[in-house]
Design an enzyme around this catalytic site. Sequence first.
Site, PDB file in Angstrom:
ATOM      1  CD1 TRP A   1       8.466  -3.928  11.069  1.00 56.11           C
ATOM      2  CD2 TRP A   1      10.106  -3.697  12.321  1.00 56.11           C
ATOM      3  NE1 TRP A   1       9.030  -5.026  10.887  1.00 56.11           N
ATOM      4  CE2 TRP A   1      10.134  -4.927  11.824  1.00 56.11           C
ATOM      5  CE3 TRP A   1      11.157  -3.511  13.213  1.00 56.11           C
ATOM      6  CZ2 TRP A   1      11.295  -6.159  11.969  1.00 56.11           C
ATOM      7  CZ3 TRP A   1      12.083  -4.612  13.716  1.00 56.11           C
ATOM      8  CH2 TRP A   1      12.047  -5.667  12.798  1.00 56.11           C
ATOM      9  CG  ASP A   2       9.925  -2.755   6.842  1.00 59.90           C
ATOM     10  OD1 ASP A   2       8.975  -3.147   7.916  1.00 59.90           O
ATOM     11  OD2 ASP A   2       9.750  -3.445   5.755  1.00 59.90           O
TER      12      ASP A   2
ATOM     13  CD  GLU B   1       5.446 -10.108   9.892  1.00 61.26           C
ATOM     14  OE1 GLU B   1       5.675 -10.647   8.767  1.00 61.26           O
ATOM     15  OE2 GLU B   1       5.299  -8.907  10.168  1.00 61.26           O
TER      16      GLU B   1
ATOM     17  CD  GLN C   1      -2.357  -1.709   2.402  1.00 61.61           C
ATOM     18  OE1 GLN C   1      -1.893  -2.467   3.118  1.00 61.61           O
ATOM     19  NE2 GLN C   1      -3.383  -1.031   2.743  1.00 61.61           N
TER      20      GLN C   1
ATOM     21  CE  LYS D   1       7.600 -13.025   7.014  1.00 59.44           C
ATOM     22  NZ  LYS D   1       6.479 -12.223   7.094  1.00 59.44           N
ATOM     23  CD  GLN D   2      12.035 -10.498  10.625  1.00 61.54           C
ATOM     24  OE1 GLN D   2      11.107 -10.276   9.910  1.00 61.54           O
ATOM     25  NE2 GLN D   2      12.887  -9.299  10.815  1.00 61.54           N
TER      26      GLN D   2
END
Lengths: 769, 769
Positions: free
Chosen positions: B336-337, B478, B331, B593-594
């Site tokens: 937070w990136d 996540e 979007q 995921k991380q």
Amino acid sequence: MRLKNGIHTETGWEVAEHAFDPTQLVTTGSNFLIGNGYLGYRGTLVEWEADRYTACIVSDTYDKAEQHRELCNVPNGLFTRLSANGEMLSVFNGETEDYTRRLDLRSGLYCRSQTWRGKLGNAVQLETERFASYDNLHILAMRYRFQVEDTIKVVILTGIDGSVWSLNGEHFKSYEPSVRGGLLLLETVTGEFGIQIDVAGGLTVLGSQPQMTEIVKSRQRILRRLYFHLEAGQHVILEKAVAICTSNDVARPRERAEAMVHAALEAGYQTLKADHQARWDAIWEVKDVQIQGDLEDQTLTRFNLYHNIIATPTHARLPIGARGLSCQVYQGAAFWDQEIFNLPMFVYTRPEVARNILAYRHDTLDGARSKAKRLGYYGAFYAWTSGKTGEELFPDFFFTNVLTGRRIRNHFNDWQIHISPDIVYAIWQYYIATGDWDFVVDYGAEITFEVAQFLVSHVYFKKDKNRYEFIRLLGPDEYHENVDNNAFTNYQAQSAMQTALTIYEAMHERAPRALQSLFRQLGLSEDDVANWQDMADLIYLPQPGPKSLLIEQFDGYFDLEDVRPGDLLERLLDPEEYWGWPNGVAVRTQVLKQADVLQLFALHPDRFSTEVMRANYDYYEPRTEHGSSLSPSVHALIASMVGYQEESYAYFKKAATLDLYNASEKVWSGGSFLGGIHTAACGAVWQMVVKGFAGLSIDEHGIRFAPALPARWKGLCFKLVIHGNRLTVRLTSEEATIESAAENEAPLTVSIGERTMILSPGRREKVST
Amino acid sequence: MRLKNGIHTETGWEVAEHAFDPTQLVTTGSNFLIGNGYLGYRGTLVEWEADRYTACIVSDTYDKAEQHRELCNVPNGLFTRLSANGEMLSVFNGETEDYTRRLDLRSGLYCRSQTWRGKLGNAVQLETERFASYDNLHILAMRYRFQVEDTIKVVILTGIDGSVWSLNGEHFKSYEPSVRGGLLLLETVTGEFGIQIDVAGGLTVLGSQPQMTEIVKSRQRILRRLYFHLEAGQHVILEKAVAICTSNDVARPRERAEAMVHAALEAGYQTLKADHQARWDAIWEVKDVQIQGDLEDQTLTRFNLYHNIIATPTHARLPIGARGLSCQVYQGAAFWDQEIFNLPMFVYTRPEVARNILAYRHDTLDGARSKAKRLGYYGAFYAWTSGKTGEELFPDFFFTNVLTGRRIRNHFNDWQIHISPDIVYAIWQYYIATGDWDFVVDYGAEITFEVAQFLVSHVYFKKDKNRYEFIRLLGPDEYHENVDNNAFTNYQAQSAMQTALTIYEAMHERAPRALQSLFRQLGLSEDDVANWQDMADLIYLPQPGPKSLLIEQFDGYFDLEDVRPGDLLERLLDPEEYWGWPNGVAVRTQVLKQADVLQLFALHPDRFSTEVMRANYDYYEPRTEHGSSLSPSVHALIASMVGYQEESYAYFKKAATLDLYNASEKVWSGGSFLGGIHTAACGAVWQMVVKGFAGLSIDEHGIRFAPALPARWKGLCFKLVIHGNRLTVRLTSEEATIESAAENEAPLTVSIGERTMILSPGRREKVST
């Protein structure tokens, strides 16, 4: 009188079918169950095997097959098959006439009769009867009589057959068939715990005698084959006595079983039956609920009471299974159903049975403690599914996503914490009804204190709101997992904290040394009591809205999509889909499996006004799917309390017919088999009648009735045992008659509507209502 | 030099492909993007339409299509299609020779050249070049030159084409094409907010002139058709200037766009280009990172810096999109990136840009407040996906269960609370690097205090453990939703509380009236400050195990199934399945995921010993799937810190090649399109090089370097701006040279390894390393 679903009754004391319906194998097998709290023998036909759900479930045989630790189905000692000129008697071939399968509720007698004509024209008239003895719980007895119309050769194959239904796979690592001292014996040993199970069977043949008898033995069968040459009109009677013993309930089970069969054969079938019937007479003497004016309701009520009775162990401190001993579903284990649905009927009529079951919760404290510890808590977090030891039997994965085949991680076993306070609730209800202070001191206090400690370890404090909150819950409405401040759970938790404080204070007064000793044993101190008090004062209790009067089932419930159960049916991609967690059709809607707020009212009616109960009933009722068999009865109860008599009666009917009329229909859901007798609904029938229609409530101040009988009932009569005193209650639409038994020891305070009376032993009072 | 994935470079200042690969339409369209923080124009071929992902994404045009409120793709003002004797020039038909698509990183110039021979044998040599002006952000300019080998008829169709890719449906309720004052104009209005968007285009034809020109107009197109009769060897040059204005960024956008195009045509293409290039020179002057000894790494680094630069708005306080302006995925909004991955490069090189972006978080406080309120909290709960206003843009349902087609309720928007403390973290980092106290007083304090309040409203206190806990979280990893005490979140929350206290104390000292006024405005009191202190003291911070040194990512993580990402691949029923909540293959395993704990180290390296970091790296690294583009860079950083130089370099490579080499591959996941430039990974490249390999860290005491260059690098050079002072850092494997610019105002304290020096303005120091 013809009821529904092919069921008939004549006296209100029996249910019978006069035509065999092959589509209802699962249901009728459960409905015509015989049992005695030690074992249950399904109401299947005696010539059937595993594929037609034949089963004899025995209590206290928890053992693992695949992922489920559950009760075992033991070999079928009643197996009997008849061949006429080589053709097997069966409802599936040939012609069946005058067929009847009947369950005599008064004596727990299963009867079947039929005239059968094979394709070759051989006609046999069969009458068979059996019971699970209440006099010796290990005994199954059967009388099998047949008569031939023509001269034919009949072969009977009878004995012990290991081919029985086992829901989740094989439980036995060995089968040892043998013939010992004239008896057949099939000994099995379970795979996980090595429980030894012995089924011994003996046979007496009356009437025409066999030409020849031989033993047929295979891996999991030991049978007799009897050859008869019968003339037209001749008959044969087989009287079978079977004994089942396990190493979990007796020492030397093989020898015990054999001795029991010998004794039974010696006594003979009629004596066994008379002894059994005498036991049932005593049971019904205090438990019967008589309904005048509606034979169907009378029958339904007795049918449900019967099943709640035979599901309940009286011989040992064991759980009441959610499906009783009707099948292995739910592992033959106890849920919260036991305390909230099954037990009240016993608390108020045979408190010694209730005491036994509640003491079972004391036996399983260590299981509850270790579950708490495993999940990061302390105190007693009772198993959602509790077998003998109280270890958690509910598997992490119960349902399956039928669309993907992936298992669903159901959180019944870790998030549905209300089981613990529910047990405390039942303990306190038992104490109120019995005054059994010794039980409180010996059992109740420890359970209650440990539950209080568990709740302390679970609860969170919101400093900014100055209140305790319960987070990540699953309430009775199992469609909504992972919710906060579930109203039912929070109120039940507060109630448990208050009970802990009450017991603490009472023991401080009446049993200080026992208290001291218990506190030492549990490592408790005054600080803990202060914590309990703090929690009891500051647990967040969702309140009725100032205008709406509605209590929100959990935080955010009212924000969910407001649709009705019917709307969700259209969203199903598969009719067997599970509706709940994590992604079922109900999860993000207000559609409930059962209504927690109504359940809350059912347990704490005095805490809420009729207006609040009515407003919430009006709101939650149309949003409730009744996906749980516990749901309709609670609706009946609350509808009765708020004056919705017709709705209450309709829900009574729904709950009472769940099994007999196969009204639940959900035999499968989310890939899991859910059939069997819904014992909680059975227990709830008593509550609907006695707490609902008769309006019974009991507290420290006395016994109250607020009768509101269904319009079609002419009268209602039942008995109660309160603090050891027996009362007989007779109600009609106009008047109430209460009688205190002559042998009672104390006067009783009884209120009916506005009128309060003191009833001395032997007195009877009649009041207009 | 040939790199991977068909990419070449000669100078390290450009990336080029020499063959067209139709399987990489999405990727190359993103990689060859031009942009300027106001708009992004995808690196597609100019004759393409919507079906080949043509898009010009414009900032600050958030508007809803279906369920997603996102940036709009505006009509394509550069659309130009060439037909030779009726046959369309295309890479998909005829023969293409000497094809090159090149992105000049130094000047943000997109160049494409090819010789094309149609099926009829008509050969056309094409050269085209375009840029998104950094001098006037509304301007797109293009030069389109072609030359014919034979005498042919050429028809050019060029103008403004509304057929552009729009990820989630149509955004415009109207298209109004027109010709005004010699310019083409396509005006659109968005459906939700009625944003007026004007695309105006002008054309200058040089070289051979058209025989005839006509206007072609349809519902969403306004084009010129130019007819040429060309002799062999003749050429034509089209110079196009396009201006895009919206009612969200200028008054009277139509008139403004027209005026801009007139001015651009007047200035001419070469002048526009020169002005644009001058801007880029200034940008690179401070931002370039020079790597000696490895041309590939040099190119990769500049490629990533370039994309982080053009993704970042400098003209207004707007978010940096997770995919920048490369497409509509996520979007066009900030996550937070932005604070943790995109911004640091600006904080240390162009702090005024960082300030702008951080002030954007102040502009969106009301959005964060209303989100907090809606979810039952107070203070500032920042949107997981934040557009202009800060309202939550992340949809409740993002992924789809590809096996059932049912949408998944993803809890990014309500459970991933770390976004709020992450913003506070970035504010404090900015303050440390700049000393910009005014920013703290004017913006930072309010954000920080409101975040502290949000955390107070979210946290729970465990009285029995005397600690605060955060419940029901989603950390950066996540795949594991609904977890408690996520280590990353808890530490970040504590850090935010400490920052709130530090700012409070500093303002108490230095700006008491501003503090008082802010406290009044926010309704805060000393009691709140006491709560912050209490929380800062008592937040539960998972500690390294005494022996293992491991920090548990969240409560119960170590109890999950211990498998590796590769094992899970085998469990997939569909390669596009989402691995996470609620029932993906990773959920009940330790596969990440991380790695949140490594992310924690990346932000708070001083709080943990190297031994702890190494033990956790060793544990978490093999369990990490890198399903997030943020993951590899964090591994590179921590690997570098713990001395794993080769692994660090390998992860650097992985992160730096994610887009250019199409290494992420996950264009689709769980039914959601995820393509586009991963701007966080771009920003992370700067951090890997400067914080990782050069070992930069900055605190109140000064600037430190702990260099550990990749073995293959001969040298590394970059610039920093600290407290307004510019430093040039040159590193080789043997020595470090630090130079303080002559125009600096203050001496700087710089440490390299064990050596600390005071560097006066104009001084250069060389240190052996």
